[in-house]
Design a protein around this motif. Sequence first.
Motif, PDB file in Angstrom:
ATOM      1  N   THR A 176      30.985  43.967  40.121  1.00 16.33           N
ATOM      2  CA  THR A 176      30.516  44.196  41.490  1.00 16.33           C
ATOM      3  C   THR A 176      29.054  43.805  41.715  1.00 16.33           C
ATOM      4  O   THR A 176      28.629  43.657  42.858  1.00 16.33           O
ATOM      5  CB  THR A 176      30.667  45.681  41.871  1.00 16.33           C
ATOM      6  OG1 THR A 176      29.785  46.466  41.041  1.00 16.33           O
ATOM      7  CG2 THR A 176      32.099  46.156  41.686  1.00 16.33           C
ATOM      8  N   GLY A 177      28.275  43.680  40.636  1.00 16.07           N
ATOM      9  CA  GLY A 177      26.844  43.432  40.781  1.00 16.07           C
ATOM     10  C   GLY A 177      26.050  44.653  41.157  1.00 16.07           C
ATOM     11  O   GLY A 177      24.822  44.573  41.338  1.00 16.07           O
ATOM     12  N   PHE A 322      31.323  40.870  45.213  1.00 16.25           N
ATOM     13  CA  PHE A 322      32.661  41.478  45.175  1.00 16.25           C
ATOM     14  C   PHE A 322      33.114  41.749  46.605  1.00 16.25           C
ATOM     15  O   PHE A 322      33.207  42.910  47.037  1.00 16.25           O
ATOM     16  CB  PHE A 322      32.603  42.765  44.354  1.00 16.25           C
ATOM     17  CG  PHE A 322      33.900  43.174  43.721  1.00 16.25           C
ATOM     18  CD1 PHE A 322      34.530  42.360  42.783  1.00 16.25           C
ATOM     19  CD2 PHE A 322      34.496  44.392  44.024  1.00 16.25           C
ATOM     20  CE1 PHE A 322      35.712  42.744  42.172  1.00 16.25           C
ATOM     21  CE2 PHE A 322      35.671  44.794  43.433  1.00 16.25           C
ATOM     22  CZ  PHE A 322      36.285  43.960  42.492  1.00 16.25           C
ATOM     23  N   PRO A 323      33.397  40.693  47.376  1.00 17.06           N
ATOM     24  CA  PRO A 323      33.751  40.879  48.782  1.00 17.06           C
ATOM     25  C   PRO A 323      35.141  41.478  48.966  1.00 17.06           C
ATOM     26  O   PRO A 323      36.052  41.257  48.155  1.00 17.06           O
ATOM     27  CB  PRO A 323      33.703  39.459  49.350  1.00 17.06           C
ATOM     28  CG  PRO A 323      34.002  38.591  48.166  1.00 17.06           C
ATOM     29  CD  PRO A 323      33.355  39.276  47.000  1.00 17.06           C
ATOM     30  N   VAL A 347      38.554  31.962  42.204  1.00 15.27           N
ATOM     31  CA  VAL A 347      37.910  33.270  42.172  1.00 15.27           C
ATOM     32  C   VAL A 347      38.799  34.183  41.340  1.00 15.27           C
ATOM     33  O   VAL A 347      39.908  33.811  40.973  1.00 15.27           O
ATOM     34  CB  VAL A 347      37.712  33.852  43.590  1.00 15.27           C
ATOM     35  CG1 VAL A 347      36.807  32.950  44.421  1.00 15.27           C
ATOM     36  CG2 VAL A 347      39.055  34.062  44.296  1.00 15.27           C
ATOM     37  N   VAL A 348      38.319  35.382  41.050  1.00 12.91           N
ATOM     38  CA  VAL A 348      39.099  36.316  40.234  1.00 12.91           C
ATOM     39  C   VAL A 348      39.584  37.463  41.098  1.00 12.91           C
ATOM     40  O   VAL A 348      38.782  38.091  41.800  1.00 12.91           O
ATOM     41  CB  VAL A 348      38.261  36.868  39.061  1.00 12.91           C
ATOM     42  CG1 VAL A 348      39.113  37.789  38.189  1.00 12.91           C
ATOM     43  CG2 VAL A 348      37.689  35.732  38.230  1.00 12.91           C
ATOM     44  N   PRO A 349      40.888  37.758  41.087  1.00 15.07           N
ATOM     45  CA  PRO A 349      41.383  38.899  41.880  1.00 15.07           C
ATOM     46  C   PRO A 349      40.797  40.210  41.375  1.00 15.07           C
ATOM     47  O   PRO A 349      40.725  40.447  40.162  1.00 15.07           O
ATOM     48  CB  PRO A 349      42.904  38.842  41.669  1.00 15.07           C
ATOM     49  CG  PRO A 349      43.108  38.040  40.427  1.00 15.07           C
ATOM     50  CD  PRO A 349      41.971  37.078  40.350  1.00 15.07           C
ATOM     51  N   GLY A 350      40.393  41.055  42.308  1.00 10.74           N
ATOM     52  CA  GLY A 350      39.701  42.279  41.946  1.00 10.74           C
ATOM     53  C   GLY A 350      40.528  43.266  41.149  1.00 10.74           C
ATOM     54  O   GLY A 350      39.973  44.076  40.398  1.00 10.74           O
ATOM     55  N   PHE A 360      39.841  43.268  46.737  1.00 14.31           N
ATOM     56  CA  PHE A 360      38.567  42.585  46.562  1.00 14.31           C
ATOM     57  C   PHE A 360      38.777  41.359  45.670  1.00 14.31           C
ATOM     58  O   PHE A 360      39.806  41.234  44.989  1.00 14.31           O
ATOM     59  CB  PHE A 360      37.529  43.511  45.917  1.00 14.31           C
ATOM     60  CG  PHE A 360      37.186  44.717  46.747  1.00 14.31           C
ATOM     61  CD1 PHE A 360      36.071  44.720  47.579  1.00 14.31           C
ATOM     62  CD2 PHE A 360      37.986  45.858  46.695  1.00 14.31           C
ATOM     63  CE1 PHE A 360      35.763  45.828  48.343  1.00 14.31           C
ATOM     64  CE2 PHE A 360      37.680  46.977  47.464  1.00 14.31           C
ATOM     65  CZ  PHE A 360      36.559  46.960  48.290  1.00 14.31           C
ATOM     66  N   ILE A 361      37.807  40.473  45.667  1.00 11.08           N
ATOM     67  CA  ILE A 361      37.779  39.360  44.725  1.00 11.08           C
ATOM     68  C   ILE A 361      36.388  39.286  44.114  1.00 11.08           C
ATOM     69  O   ILE A 361      35.412  39.712  44.722  1.00 11.08           O
ATOM     70  CB  ILE A 361      38.108  38.008  45.393  1.00 11.08           C
ATOM     71  CG1 ILE A 361      37.166  37.733  46.573  1.00 11.08           C
ATOM     72  CG2 ILE A 361      39.579  37.953  45.819  1.00 11.08           C
ATOM     73  CD1 ILE A 361      37.271  36.335  47.150  1.00 11.08           C
TER      74      ILE A 361
END
Length: 400
Positions: A176-177, A322-323, A347-350, A360-361
């Motif tokens: 998520t940062g 992590f939008p 992108v990577v699925p959350g 999220f991704i």
Amino acid sequence: MSKFTLSNTVTTLQPSGIRKFFDLAASMDNVISLGVGEPDFVTPWNVREASIYSLETGHTAYTSNAGLFELRDEVSRYFSKKFDVHYDPNEELIITVGASQGIDIALRTILNPGDEVIVIDPCFVSYAPLVSLAGGVPVHLATTGEEEFKINLQALKKKITPKTKAILLCNPNNPTGTLLEKELLEDLAIFVKKHNLIVISDEIYAELVYDGEYTSFAKIDGMRDHTILISGFSKTFAMTGWRLGIVAAPSEIISHMLKVHQYAIMCAPTMSQHAAVEALRNGEHDVEAMRRSYMQRRNYLVSSLQENGLSCHLPGGAFYVFPSIQNTGLTSEEFAEQLLLKERVAVVPGNVFGDCGEGFIRCSYATSLEQLIEATKRIGRFLQTLPTFQPVNLTKIESK
């Protein structure tokens, strides 16, 4: 069917969800990858040269199990200077084969079968499997986008049982940062002390902080004796392929971790360790240049995703955003797969980072600004093709 009976723990583990999309993207042309958690910078030349010189001068033998003393001494100085945490290079540091190995030996050292480890979700994909492989039980604590994925201490209290042994923390967080500020860490410390817990604090992204000051959990009053600090060279110094990590902890823990390390690994690669000495001594300018570049990319990516109608908080560190894609009508995996197939953006699925990551991704901005500009154009075009997409009202988006 195999005639052998294999470990139930291993056979029931799921493969990394990240790899599925990396492998698919690798088979396609014209793909922009926002999936890989790896700096796009090449390791600085002076660091590479130090490794080459070590080879040319014949430094090809094993080092001590804990690592070159010269490197441990530099790590000790570096931690003191950067984070005001102090570790004895003789007795409180181990150089590992990446931060992941450091987490692995930490868990194998502290856990008895059935011990519980609280894992803060969303989290890096290896955390829960490493707990299981060490004989422990991962207990997932969900965080929410509404709280910018910060730890809710009231929710944490409900996860404590007599079997709780440790908390596995990542700050700044992957995926998520999110950056946990000193005040929250101080509140967490009260909780840790009350329940006599160990915190494995993964601080691999500590140098990549953009808003405010970074506080190591080991720096919090009374927490040094409760903390196994994990760090490394991969992210800060763009040295992913060199495979070098750091473990710092009180000597009574390190002495036992060293036994696990020496039997499983022997020592980290010698030529990598010589390179790391140079990185610590003379790499500050390169690190700062990379950090500034990441911050520029972060600001652009968050702004562009918001302009495209996606809700996205401004992360305080690491190199991920992590939008939320909940307003698209797609699951995380559906979104990631369709975006890759239709617009060639990976992108990577959350949900691969925990159940609360669904909706999220993860997008990494460890790629060039030019690539990010093109990627966000493609994402915007993809969103406009979705009949169920309801753009977020930009006036309601909260950013710092």
